[in-house]
Every structure is written in structure tokens, then in C-alpha cells.
Scaffold this active site. Structure first.
Site, PDB file in Angstrom:
ATOM      1  N   HIS A  49       4.267   9.992   1.811  1.00  0.00           N
ATOM      2  CA  HIS A  49       3.865   8.830   1.349  1.00  0.00           C
ATOM      3  C   HIS A  49       3.809   8.674   0.052  1.00  0.00           C
ATOM      4  CE1 HIS A  49       2.176   7.333   5.185  1.00  0.00           C
ATOM      5  NE2 HIS A  49       2.767   8.193   5.821  1.00  0.00           N
ATOM      6  N   GLU A  52       1.271  -0.637   3.847  1.00  0.00           N
ATOM      7  CA  GLU A  52       0.692  -1.814   3.610  1.00  0.00           C
ATOM      8  C   GLU A  52      -0.631  -1.977   2.724  1.00  0.00           C
ATOM      9  OE1 GLU A  52      -0.073  -2.961   7.604  1.00  0.00           O
ATOM     10  OE2 GLU A  52      -2.196  -2.457   7.623  1.00  0.00           O
ATOM     11  N   HIS A  53      -0.991  -0.628   2.306  1.00  0.00           N
ATOM     12  CA  HIS A  53      -2.152  -0.583   1.263  1.00  0.00           C
ATOM     13  C   HIS A  53      -1.694  -0.821   0.002  1.00  0.00           C
ATOM     14  CE1 HIS A  53      -4.575   1.370   4.796  1.00  0.00           C
ATOM     15  NE2 HIS A  53      -4.402   0.030   4.808  1.00  0.00           N
ATOM     16  N   HIS A  54      -0.855  -0.178  -0.585  1.00  0.00           N
ATOM     17  CA  HIS A  54      -0.225  -0.258  -1.807  1.00  0.00           C
ATOM     18  C   HIS A  54       1.297  -0.948  -2.001  1.00  0.00           C
ATOM     19  CE1 HIS A  54      -3.005   3.358  -1.046  1.00  0.00           C
ATOM     20  NE2 HIS A  54      -3.559   3.047  -2.450  1.00  0.00           N
TER      21      HIS A  54
HETATM   22 ZN    ZN Z   1      -0.697   3.610   0.579  1.00  0.00          ZN
END
Ligand code: ZN
Length: 185
Positions: free
Chosen positions: A145, A77-79
Site C-alpha cells: 500500500h 479509498e482512504h487516500h
Molecule cells: Zn490508504
């Protein structure tokens, strides 16, 4: 449901922001292609683990049930870049078991959304506890990730491992040990 027009407009803005020509042949269909893809990749938001876990069968014994090596793909959800790997889900039944495929379905419900690995681990364990009422639950996720491997620290092949325990798994180190042994088999 999803607003595909909004997704398409957003993708066009990103492409323009990069400096791309959104009208060149290779990119013309990209916004609508991504909008359709979002329905699959983020479709877990519109599903409920309860649907999958409420189909239950009676059992007399209370030995560990483990579904391991459940392959999943999710989006950090961050990238909004993929992270993917394997989930291992175990529980100690208290009179009821779920269909085995339903554990994999439960993983999918939480994988197919903008997600954090740690949070996904907790959500799977909590759904199992809430809808199956077992004596205990243990969930382990191993994932790569791409936000760490294709950008940032760029360490291809590194994996992040998270575990969550509930009920008897939290209290009994022997059960956790048994889980680890069975996952390694
Ligand atoms: Zn990320």
C-alpha cells in the site's frame, strides 16, 4: 458514466489548493489526463463480475482450481493512492468451472475502483460464490500500500495479506493448507 468535467475541475482545485499555477505548461493538460486515467483506474465500477463468471463449462471432478499470482493495481479509498500486488483465487467446483481468464477478469472488476484490500477480498469471494455456485472459495491477496510506504509509517516493501474463505474452505483446515502449499509452489 463518469463525469470527466467534474474530475477535471476537482483536479484543478487540488492543484490550486497546493499552491500550484494550473496554467504552467507542465500542468495544463494534467486535469484532462487524470480524467481519462480515471476511466481505466476506476472502470471496474461499470463492469460486472457476473458477465465474466456466467460463461461456464461442465466438469465431472471436484478438485481444487487455483489461479494464482494474478497481478492487480487498485486505489485505496482512504487516500486515493495505489495499492498493488497479487491475488490468488481458488474454488472447489460443483459441476461447473469458469474460464481461467475469467478469474483474473473478476479480480480486475473489483480492483479497478476506490477500494480496501479486505473489502476487495470479500467481494471477489462473494462474486465467485454467487455466480459460480462452487462447493467452496478461498481468496488471498498480498499487496503493498503506497499510502503506508510513501507516506505515514513509510515502511517500503511491507505487504498486507488478507484471506477470505467460503463453504468447504471455511470448514476444512486441510483444504486451506493445500491452498497455502499450492500458492507457495
Ligand atoms: Zn490508504
Amino acid at each position: 458514466m463518469m463525469d470527466k468535467e467534474k474530475i477535471e475541475a476537482g483536479v484543478r482545485l487540488i492543484l490550486e489548493g497546493i499552491g500550484e499555477d494550473v496554467n504552467r505548461p507542465g500542468l495544463v493538460e494534467t486535469p484532462s489526463r487524470i480524467a481519462r486515467m480515471c476511466e481505466e483506474v476506476y472502470g471496474g465500477m461499470y463492469q460486472s463480475a457476473e458477465t465474466h463468471l456466467s460463461k461456464q463449462f461442465d466438469v465431472a471432478n471436484s478438485d481444487m482450481v487455483l489461479e494464482k499470482d494474478i497481478t492487480f493495481f487498485s486505489m485505496c479509498e482512504h487516500h486515493l493512492l495505489p495499492f498493488f500486488g497479487k491475488a490468488h483465487v481458488a474454488y472447489i467446483p460443483d459441476g461447473k468451472v469458469a474460464g481461467l481468464s475469467k478469474l483474473a477478469r473478476t479480480v480486475e472488476v473489483f480492483a479497478r475502483r476506490a477500494q480496501l484490500q479486505e473489502q476487495m477480498c470479500v467481494q471477489i469471494a462473494d462474486a465467485m460464490a454467487e455466480y459460480l455456485h462452487p462447493k467452496g472459495v478461498m481468496v488471498m491477496i498480498e499487496a503493498e500500500h503506497t499510502c503506508m510506504t510513501m507516506r505515514g509509517v513509510k515502511k517500503p516493501g511491507s505487504r498486507t495479506v488478507t484471506t477470505v474463505t467460503r463453504g468447504v474452505f471455511a470448514e476444512d483446515a486441510n483444504l486451506r493448507e493445500m491452498f497455502m502449499q499450492m500458492v507457495k509452489l
